[in-house]
Design a protein around this motif. Structure first.
Motif, short mmCIF file in Angstrom:
data_model
loop_
_atom_site.label_atom_id
_atom_site.label_comp_id
_atom_site.label_asym_id
_atom_site.label_seq_id
_atom_site.Cartn_x
_atom_site.Cartn_y
_atom_site.Cartn_z
N MET A 1 0.78 -1.25 0.01
CA MET A 1 0.05 0.05 0.10
C MET A 1 0.98 1.30 -0.01
O MET A 1 1.95 1.19 0.68
N ARG A 2 0.38 2.24 -0.67
CA ARG A 2 1.19 3.64 -0.56
C ARG A 2 0.58 4.24 0.52
O ARG A 2 -0.69 4.29 0.70
N THR A 3 1.54 4.75 1.08
CA THR A 3 0.79 5.51 2.67
C THR A 3 1.55 6.95 2.69
O THR A 3 2.71 7.03 2.27
N LEU A 4 0.99 7.86 3.52
CA LEU A 4 1.33 9.06 3.90
C LEU A 4 1.30 8.94 5.24
O LEU A 4 0.06 9.22 5.80
N ILE A 5 2.37 9.17 6.18
CA ILE A 5 2.27 9.27 7.68
C ILE A 5 2.66 10.71 8.10
O ILE A 5 3.70 11.31 7.69
N ILE A 6 1.71 11.39 8.66
CA ILE A 6 2.09 12.90 9.06
C ILE A 6 1.85 12.83 10.80
O ILE A 6 1.44 12.12 11.17
N ASP A 7 2.85 13.63 11.22
CA ASP A 7 2.70 14.07 12.58
C ASP A 7 3.20 15.53 12.80
O ASP A 7 3.83 16.03 12.23
N GLY B 1 4.39 26.24 6.72
CA GLY B 1 3.18 26.98 7.13
C GLY B 1 2.27 27.03 6.18
O GLY B 1 1.37 27.80 6.26
N LYS B 2 2.51 26.63 4.94
CA LYS B 2 1.51 26.51 3.80
C LYS B 2 0.57 25.44 3.80
O LYS B 2 0.84 24.48 4.51
N SER B 3 -0.48 25.41 2.97
CA SER B 3 -1.51 24.53 2.84
C SER B 3 -1.14 23.77 1.85
O SER B 3 -0.66 24.09 0.82
N ARG B 4 -1.42 22.37 1.88
CA ARG B 4 -1.32 21.36 0.91
C ARG B 4 -2.60 20.39 0.84
O ARG B 4 -2.91 20.14 1.88
N LYS B 5 -3.15 20.12 -0.48
CA LYS B 5 -4.39 19.39 -0.41
C LYS B 5 -4.00 18.13 -1.17
O LYS B 5 -3.25 18.09 -2.07
N ILE B 6 -4.50 17.08 -0.61
CA ILE B 6 -4.25 15.70 -0.98
C ILE B 6 -5.47 14.83 -1.16
O ILE B 6 -6.53 15.41 -0.43
N ALA B 7 -5.61 13.96 -1.92
CA ALA B 7 -6.65 12.86 -1.68
C ALA B 7 -6.32 11.55 -1.19
O ALA B 7 -5.33 11.06 -1.58
N ALA B 8 -6.99 10.96 -0.37
CA ALA B 8 -6.74 9.64 0.00
C ALA B 8 -7.88 8.77 0.24
O ALA B 8 -9.07 9.12 0.37
N ALA B 9 -7.66 7.33 -0.04
CA ALA B 9 -8.51 6.43 -0.22
C ALA B 9 -9.07 6.17 1.34
O ALA B 9 -10.38 5.98 1.45
N TRP B 10 -8.31 6.41 1.94
CA TRP B 10 -8.81 5.91 3.57
C TRP B 10 -7.84 6.81 4.60
O TRP B 10 -6.59 7.20 4.20
N VAL B 11 -8.35 7.30 5.59
CA VAL B 11 -7.55 8.02 6.80
C VAL B 11 -7.72 7.26 8.16
O VAL B 11 -8.80 6.82 8.42
N ALA B 12 -6.44 6.93 8.55
CA ALA B 12 -6.34 6.32 10.01
C ALA B 12 -6.06 7.49 10.91
O ALA B 12 -4.86 7.87 10.93
N GLY B 13 -6.76 7.85 11.84
CA GLY B 13 -6.67 8.84 12.93
C GLY B 13 -5.88 8.32 14.08
O GLY B 13 -6.46 7.82 14.82
N CYS B 14 -4.64 8.10 14.19
CA CYS B 14 -3.73 7.76 15.14
C CYS B 14 -3.25 8.91 16.11
O CYS B 14 -2.13 9.14 16.68
N ASP B 15 -3.97 10.04 16.16
CA ASP B 15 -3.56 11.41 16.54
C ASP B 15 -3.99 11.94 17.67
O ASP B 15 -4.17 13.13 18.23
N GLY B 16 -4.09 10.89 18.81
CA GLY B 16 -3.96 11.24 20.23
C GLY B 16 -5.49 11.67 20.80
O GLY B 16 -6.57 11.95 20.10
N ALA B 17 -5.42 12.07 22.00
CA ALA B 17 -6.56 12.42 22.58
C ALA B 17 -7.35 13.81 22.01
O ALA B 17 -8.51 13.93 22.14
N HIS B 18 -6.58 14.48 21.20
CA HIS B 18 -7.05 15.75 20.73
C HIS B 18 -7.36 15.60 19.20
O HIS B 18 -6.81 16.38 18.31
N SER B 19 -7.59 14.54 18.92
CA SER B 19 -7.53 13.92 17.43
C SER B 19 -8.27 14.96 16.56
O SER B 19 -9.47 15.27 16.65
#
Length: 375
Positions: free
Chosen positions: A1-7, A123-141
């Motif tokens: 799978m192609r993935t993009l992981i951000i933090d 600080g810029k904005s970037r728009k992407i399209a993803a087939a699925w999103v996994a929110g592993c982004d903590g209590a303030h998700s």
């Protein structure tokens, strides 16, 4: 799978409150090929010693729990920072990486995809399209909030602390030591290195409303429970924090999923947080991989939605203080009230056939769990 992981953070955790790695997580690490590294960096906890009123009241053996159903019948004491490091190394071996300082700020679900807006390190904005999103982004998700998923629950009244120390005292070496007192507890976890202990506990009531508390203010309470012989040589890190018990009202919204602290947060007792988060991710990963590769239909992902009420209810039930530290403290202090010439009582594991069990999910007809190594 192609993935993009951000933090949104600048890099991996350098300090951590999560410490215990359970057997099922180690089994997942074995499939990923990183269990050896985890065992090398961690410390096996073969027992937990319960102390109350200055006496060791019981020892709970951890080294044989589930020995007939897992090759890892113990708790591995390994901080979340080291767990992140190990998984980061594996991720790089697979040719992937984390895009740090990158934040999800917008999300719209469209037919067949999710349109996401990211804030990049410049600080810029970037728009992407993803087939699925996994929110592993903590209590303030952000994934949870942008999908309008509620997060009901409440804070605990207690204020917790964590300290990284070099210490000596009554502690049983190389084992977890639990000091119980009337209004709280102190947990001492053995770490790598000589006399290296990670201390997790509850602030005494007199300190809870202070704006700033340092480790020196906690030492009298520690010595009162662990004995005057407790000697703290150094403290390299100290932090206080409040925690909540919360569970998302749903774990999936169309093409978005919630995992780990984004979906549920707990008391630190029982090592639930880090382990459930890792197992959430593993559970989604293999299912999603089959769907993306057209080896399973999207109905396989419905199992994630179906398991949410039962899993979260079970976690919430265990998370109640009356089932956790308060009950253990009552048992230990109750034992102290009865005269007993023996220095301590030993709690034996029940390893009879059928004493342990696993929880699994039945797949729809025609599907099976993949046998190849997890990626």
């Amino acid at each position: 799978m192609r993935t993009l992981i951000i933090d949104r953070h600048a890099g991996p955790s350098l300090q951590t409150r999560a410490l215990g790695v359970q057997a099922r997580t180690l089994e997942i690490y074995a499939q990923l090929g990183i269990v050896g590294r985890a065992l090398e960096l961690g410390k096996i906890g073969n027992g937990a010693n319960l102390w109350a009123q200055g006496r060791r009241m019981a020892r709970v053996p951890l080294g044989q729990a589930g020995k007939d159903i897992t090759p890892y019948p113990y708790i591995l004491i390994l901080g979340q920072d080291d767990n992140e490091r190990i998984m980061g190394e594996k991720l790089r071996d697979l040719g992937a990486s984390v895009q740090w300082n990158t934040e999800l700020v917008g999300l719209e679900q469209e037919p067949g995809q999710v349109a996401a807006t990211l804030r990049t390190p410049d600080g810029k904005s970037r728009k992407i399209a993803a087939a699925w999103v996994a929110g592993c982004d903590g209590a303030h998700s952000a994934v949870r909030e942008l999908n309008g998923i509620t997060f009901p629950g409440a804070p605990y009244e207690h204020v917790f602390f964590v300290a990284d120390t070099e210490a000596t005292g009554s502690m049983v070496p190389d084992e977890v030591n639990v000091y119980l007192w009337q209004e709280g507890f102190h947990l001492l976890f053995p770490m790598r290195g000589k006399d290296h202990w990670r201390i997790v506990g509850i602030l005494p009531p007199a300190l809870r409303d202070r704006h700033e508390v340092d480790f020196e203010a906690v030492i009298p309470s520690l010595r009162n429970e662990a004995g005057a012989g407790l000697s703290i040589k150094t403290c390299t890190w100290f932090s206080t924090y409040r925690i909540h018990h919360r569970s998302a009202s749903r774990l999936r919204d169309r093409r978005c999923f919630l995992l780990g602290d984004a979906a549920h947060i707990h008391s630190p007792v029982g090592a639930q947080g880090m382990n459930t988060g890792l197992q959430d991710a593993y559970n989604l990963a293999w299912k999603l991989a089959l769907v993306v590769k057209d080896r399973a239909g999207t109905e396989l992902l419905e199992l994630l939605r179906a398991r949410a009420p039962a899993d979260c209810t079970a976690a919430a039930a265990y998370d109640r203080p009356g089932i956790q530290a308060d009950r253990v403290r009552q048992l230990a202090c109750g034992a102290a009230a009865h005269e007993d010439p023996r220095p301590h009582r030993r709690v034996r594991d029940d390893t009879r056939k059928g004493a342990g069990h696993r929880v699994s999910h039945r797949l729809p007809d025609g599907h099976r769990v993949p046998q190849e190594p997890a990626v």
